[in-house]
Motif scaffolding. Structure first.
Motif, PDB file in Angstrom:
ATOM      1  N   ASN A 132       0.787  -1.233   0.000  1.00 45.06           N
ATOM      2  CA  ASN A 132       0.000   0.000   0.000  1.00 45.06           C
ATOM      3  C   ASN A 132       0.809   1.267   0.000  1.00 45.06           C
ATOM      4  O   ASN A 132       0.278   2.349   0.167  1.00 45.06           O
ATOM      5  CB  ASN A 132      -0.914   0.027   1.230  1.00 45.06           C
ATOM      6  N   VAL A 183      -1.611  15.114  -8.153  1.00 45.81           N
ATOM      7  CA  VAL A 183      -1.517  14.472  -6.848  1.00 45.81           C
ATOM      8  C   VAL A 183      -0.147  13.869  -6.688  1.00 45.81           C
ATOM      9  O   VAL A 183       0.272  13.029  -7.457  1.00 45.81           O
ATOM     10  CB  VAL A 183      -2.582  13.361  -6.741  1.00 45.81           C
ATOM     11  N   GLU A 218      -2.777  14.095   1.347  1.00 43.35           N
ATOM     12  CA  GLU A 218      -3.677  14.860   0.490  1.00 43.35           C
ATOM     13  C   GLU A 218      -2.901  15.870  -0.283  1.00 43.35           C
ATOM     14  O   GLU A 218      -1.833  16.309   0.125  1.00 43.35           O
ATOM     15  CB  GLU A 218      -4.721  15.565   1.339  1.00 43.35           C
ATOM     16  N   SER A 224       1.232   6.747  -6.701  1.00 45.64           N
ATOM     17  CA  SER A 224       0.776   6.609  -8.083  1.00 45.64           C
ATOM     18  C   SER A 224       1.664   7.431  -8.995  1.00 45.64           C
ATOM     19  O   SER A 224       1.984   8.564  -8.697  1.00 45.64           O
ATOM     20  CB  SER A 224      -0.661   7.049  -8.202  1.00 45.64           C
ATOM     21  N   SER A 246       3.075   2.314  -2.368  1.00 47.40           N
ATOM     22  CA  SER A 246       3.578   2.932  -3.600  1.00 47.40           C
ATOM     23  C   SER A 246       2.755   4.150  -3.927  1.00 47.40           C
ATOM     24  O   SER A 246       1.561   4.205  -3.667  1.00 47.40           O
ATOM     25  CB  SER A 246       3.522   1.939  -4.750  1.00 47.40           C
ATOM     26  N   HIS A 252       0.161   9.111  -2.836  1.00 43.60           N
ATOM     27  CA  HIS A 252      -1.006   8.246  -2.987  1.00 43.60           C
ATOM     28  C   HIS A 252      -1.642   8.083  -1.615  1.00 43.60           C
ATOM     29  O   HIS A 252      -0.975   7.826  -0.642  1.00 43.60           O
ATOM     30  CB  HIS A 252      -0.524   6.903  -3.513  1.00 43.60           C
ATOM     31  N   CYS A 253      -2.897   8.245  -1.575  1.00 46.90           N
ATOM     32  CA  CYS A 253      -3.579   8.190  -0.294  1.00 46.90           C
ATOM     33  C   CYS A 253      -3.551   6.774   0.248  1.00 46.90           C
ATOM     34  O   CYS A 253      -3.982   5.850  -0.409  1.00 46.90           O
ATOM     35  CB  CYS A 253      -5.002   8.679  -0.507  1.00 46.90           C
ATOM     36  N   PRO A 313      -4.727   3.617   1.782  1.00 46.38           N
ATOM     37  CA  PRO A 313      -6.059   3.127   2.109  1.00 46.38           C
ATOM     38  C   PRO A 313      -6.134   2.957   3.611  1.00 46.38           C
ATOM     39  O   PRO A 313      -5.524   2.074   4.172  1.00 46.38           O
ATOM     40  CB  PRO A 313      -6.171   1.792   1.388  1.00 46.38           C
TER      41      PRO A 313
END
Lengths: 580, 368
Positions: free
Chosen positions: B243, B267, B367, B247, B245, B270-271, B273
């Motif tokens: 989780n 962006v 964010e 984008s 990496s 990467h947010c 999860p």
């Protein structure tokens, strides 16, 4: 007591049933209806050209007259699909040329079409009538020459938004002098100038011409000539709509428009000069469609035009219309059904047009028949969305594009979850939705709970976790197409909902959190799906199962894996083939 | 209708004789009957002028449908009628049950009476439109003789999938629980404690607290036994956390005309999860409209068949093994949300708003 209708009677009954959905239902009633139906089916729509093979279609429907195919996924419009991906029309046209000598209509969207294919179409189908190439590419004006020269009974040639290799404008002159059957011509995407005299003569000898969409290169000064030749036009797309200061052009234009008593739709308007707009006032009262999205005219001028179009049903416009123009729209156009507001400048540092959520709220208030919305803007609030939802529960298509990703409600700084939640809750017949702004998993819970008729959903930069995707896949019963980019959705939700994917046309996920391992499992578990991983960064074979995929496209198919994949697409079959 | 053979002198109309397949014969005004091409041809061939030489109608015409057809002809053969009148008649005329309508269509077809064939066929088409295959079969009393393979039916929808139902129920159960606790407690900070219970214990915590725990205990025991028996054969390679990496920025800035616009991808990160956010409860008081809470009371009593639950557990573990991820841990995380996070989520500030933003502890959100 069951009364069974004789075959020829049933066939006659079926001839009145035309929608694809109804024809499909008819074919599933019983064996004999299936047989009768397939022999009298005249048109077929294939939403994904890789879902079925030409051979299968031909075997089942031996008497088709019209075929419609779609190729690349929708996100290709946003440059997310690399070149060479596929969507080749060649094999379809080859096989159809042998199987359907009486084929009359071919409609293609987002497909790659070659000049050879166009030439084949022009010679193989003796009664060919309709060619629509929407957002297609791969052909040149040479292919168009072949169509013009050989299709004696052509009625419609529509190149909307295709990328054509524009070698010259001479192709239009290839329509023979004996050719008089033209009803619809759309060349608006072409760059080069066509011979005006050839165009004029073509228009003059086409008494049934109803739709004419010119390209930018046709000068305004010549438009009145064409209109005089075709006063029966119903849809007109102008060329460039400016001509310096020429009162003779203006007068000529004004007079020509006066003569067009059937005109209902207008488009074109490149480089529009507002001083020429009053020339078309005489047709405004009859206008149902107006596309000003290529013109940069400002709000006061737009408002003046709109104010005279009480019968307007469809309006496409740039955000130059501003809130003031939309307020005027809401007051004047009570029959409005569809509104699309496009951004004039995506990358401007300051926003110099005053288009806010208020414009859309006004229209939702003032236009009781509004069903379809596409709206680009910079700010939105939950209260506006809730108001829109309550005003217009009859919305069927709602696509909101707040330009900056993850923009919250500008008043409360909250996510826009409850706003979109209101949309799906109130608009029970919503079949298409695009989300934007700051959104958490909550919005997906609302969507999964309420959007039962939703068929297409577009998501970008939204959600917090797999739960979001899970809500959508497990809740949206009618979902056919799901496209996602840049969301934190991953393996868990995908694998927990594999069965759902077989009920959908396709799923696109790019820049999400799906791993190669999950793709492998998906492939293994679901042989009726093609699981295509797109990765332009090099060989996927050496990567670990835990690595994330760049782009994933999953679609159901009865045709097996495709044979025309470029090197950057990886599938399970390819992988196992490499291992051997 | 039975007329005497003798034609009264004052009646100027001529009549012809028609015979249906059942043998019955009737007499009809000629001007009405010749509206049917079939009858017209027969008359020209010399038939039908007397009772002994009636016109034999095709087998598909029975006395009832003949009567209807003749009514239709009697009305329409009158030349003076307006289109409006004719349309109005037609609309009333076709109101009959499905079976009769089918018979009529067929009879009209055999008599080559095209306007009536079209009228009835269109009516039948309208009865078919908008219906599912099953509904069509019901309407026309047609038996279903297609096999499942032939139908290539889409798989039954996912609400039937027991795995999904379990997930939904777990989430709903937890949410309901947290709601109730919120109502009871005041603002206070509970001592945080690390929840290190196993998945089994968590499940029983959820299920057992509100009632029927027998079923669950049985399931739990079964599961424990099975776990001991099963051996994990293929130990998969250790994987890195999948989780983290970010984008790749792949949005390009071109726009092909105004109608196809690419999104500006700015962006950076990467947010993550954030599983702990999975069950965060928003302030339902602040919702400006009330959403129906579809995730209602699911009584554990009428819950999931232990066998199915077993199967689900097996499959879930299977997934976990293959994915190299720790599924039990993930479930633990999301189910233990309430214990760890509640204080910060439910601390009530001035306006009762969601404190998501004020909650900085450990909730990393990347964010833009």
């Amino acid at each position: 007591m069951v009364y069974s209708l004789p075959e020829e009677v049933l066939e006659h009954v079926f001839s009145f049933i035309t929608s694809d959905k109804d024809r499909n239902a008819v074919s599933l009633v019983c064996k004999s209806w299936y047989e009768i139906e397939r022999w009298c089916r005249r048109k077929v729509f294939v939403g994904n050209c890789y879902a079925v093979s030409p051979g299968i279609m031909i075997r089942r429907f031996p008497e088709l007259r019209a075929v419609e195919l779609k190729g690349k996924p929708h996100f290709a419009d946003f440059n997310l699909v690399p070149d060479g991906w596929g969507g080749y029309a060649c094999s379809w046209i080859d096989e159809m040329s042998r199987a359907y000598p009486w084929l009359e209509e071919i409609r293609l969207k987002r497909m790659v079409v070659s000049d050879e294919s166009l030439e084949l179409i022009s010679t193989a189908f003796k009664n060919f009538k309709v060619l629509v190439l929407s957002s297609c590419e791969g052909f040149s004006t040479d292919g168009l020459s072949a169509i013009a020269s050989n299709c004696r009974n052509l009625k419609e040639l529509d190149l909307r938004e295709s990328e054509v290799m524009d070698l010259s404008g001479r192709w239009l002159s290839h329509f023979p002098d004996t050719f008089t059957s033209l009803e619809s011509l759309n060349i608006s995407c072409l760059g080069s100038e066509v011979s005006f005299s050839a165009l004029e003569r073509l228009v003059a000898r086409s008494p049934n011409l109803k739709t004419l969409r010119l390209n930018r290169a046709v000068p305004l000064g010549k438009l009145s000539t064409l209109l005089h030749q075709a006063p029966q036009l119903v849809e007109l797309g102008t060329g460039a709509y400016s001509s310096g200061i020429r009162s003779d052009v203006y007068t000529g234009l004004s007079k020509a428009f006066l003569g067009c008593k059937e005109l209902k739709g207008l488009s074109g308007f490149w480089d529009a000069d507002p001083s020429y707009l009053p020339a078309l006032y005489s047709v405004c009262s009859r206008l149902t469609t107006l596309n000003l999205s290529y013109s940069t005219i400002r709000s006061p001028d737009i408002t003046k035009v709109i104010g005279q179009c009480p019968n307007l049903q469809r309006l496409w416009v740039l955000d130059h219309i501003e809130d003031s123009g939309l307020n005027a729209l809401a007051l004047s156009c009570k029959n409005l059904q569809e509104l699309r507001v496009f951004p004039s400048d995506l990358y401007a540092a300051d926003v110099n047009v005053t288009l806010t959520e208020q414009g859309l709220v006004s229209v939702s208030q003032g236009c009781p028949k509004l069903q379809s919305v596409l709206y680009f803007c910079h700010q939105m609030s939950n209260s506006a969305l809730i108001t829109i939802a309550k005003n217009r529960p009859n919305l069927t298509c709602f696509r909101l594009c707040i330009i900056e990703p993850r923009t919250p409600d500008y008043l409360t700084h909250e996510p826009l979850d409850i706003g979109f939640g209101a949309i799906v809750k109130h608009c029970k017949n919503l079949n298409r939705l695009s989300l934007s702004g700051l959104l958490t998993d909550r919005v997906f819970e609302y969507i999964g709970t309420h959007a039962k008729k939703l068929e297409m959903l577009s998501i970008a930069f939204a959600g917090d976790s797999d739960l979001g995707l899970h809500h959508v896949l497990s809740g949206c019963e009618s979902l056919k197409k799901l496209e996602i980019r840049d969301c934190p959705f991953g393996d868990t939700a995908l694998l927990a909902n594999v069965a759902k994917l077989a009920t959908m046309r396709s799923l696109w996920m790019s820049s999400c959190a799906v791993s190669i391992g999950a793709c492998k499992i998906l492939s293994q578990k679901m042989p009726m799906l093609n699981v295509e991983v797109i990765d332009e960064n090099g060989s996927l074979d050496s990567r670990l199962d835990s690595c994330l995929v760049e782009k994933l496209y999953v679609y159901r198919t009865v045709a097996g894996p495709r044979s025309d994949m470029p090197g950057y697409i990886w599938t399970m079959d390819r992988e196992s083939a490499n291992r051997i | 209708m039975s007329e005497p053979d003798v034609i009264k002198p004052e009646m100027m109309k001529s009549y012809i004789w028609l015979q249906t397949a059942d043998g019955s014969i009737q007499q009809v005004e000629q001007e009405v009957a010749i509206f049917c091409p079939f009858i017209c041809h027969e008359i020209h061939a010399g038939m039908g002028s007397s009772k002994t030489y009636p016109i034999s109608l095709p087998a598909r015409v029975n006395p009832v449908t003949l009567s209807l057809i003749l009514d239709y002809c009697r009305f329409h053969q009158v030349p003076g009628r307006s289109n409006k009148e004719r349309k109005s008649f037609d609309e009333k005329f076709i109101r009959m049950d499905t079976n009769r309508l089918c018979e009529l269509t067929s009879a009209a077809d055999s008599l080559q009476l095209k306007p009536l064939v079209d009228l009835t066929s269109r009516a039948l088409a309208r009865m078919i439109e908008g219906k599912t295959p099953e509904e069509i079969r019901e309407t026309f009393h047609i038996p279903d003789d297609l096999t499942e393979e032939e139908k290539l039916e889409p798989l039954k929808n996912i609400t039937d999938d027991p795995r999904i139902r379990l997930l939904n129920r777990l989430y709903a159960r937890k949410r309901k629980e947290l709601k109730e606790k919120e109502k009871l407690k005041n603002v206070e900070v509970e001592a945080e404690h690390v929840d290190d219970r196993s998945v089994d214990e968590l499940l029983s915590f959820i299920n057992g607290e509100n009632g029927d725990s027998k079923e669950v205990k049985t399931a739990k025991n079964k599961k424990k036994n099975r776990r001991r028996k099963e051996q994990q054969k293929n130990a998969p390679p250790v994987c890195a956390n999948s989780n983290t990496s970010s984008s790749p920025s792949n949005g390009t800035k071109e726009s092909n005309g105004v109608s196809s616009v690419s999104r500006d991808d700015r962006v950076k990160g990467h947010c993550l999860p954030n599983i702990s956010e999975l069950l965060k409860l928003q302030d339902s008081e602040d919702d400006r409209f009330a959403l129906d809470d579809d995730f209602d009371d699911c009584d554990i009593g009428d819950g999931i068949d232990p066998e199915i639950k077993e199967q689900i557990d097996r499959e879930v573990e299977d997934f976990a093994r293959r994915l190299n991820s720790d599924w039990p841990e993930r479930v633990q995380e999301l189910l233990s949300l309430g214990q760890e996070r509640r204080p910060s989520l439910y601390s009530i500030n001035g306006n009762g708003c969601s404190t998501k933003r004020s909650n900085a502890s450990g909730l990393e959100k990347h964010e833009k």
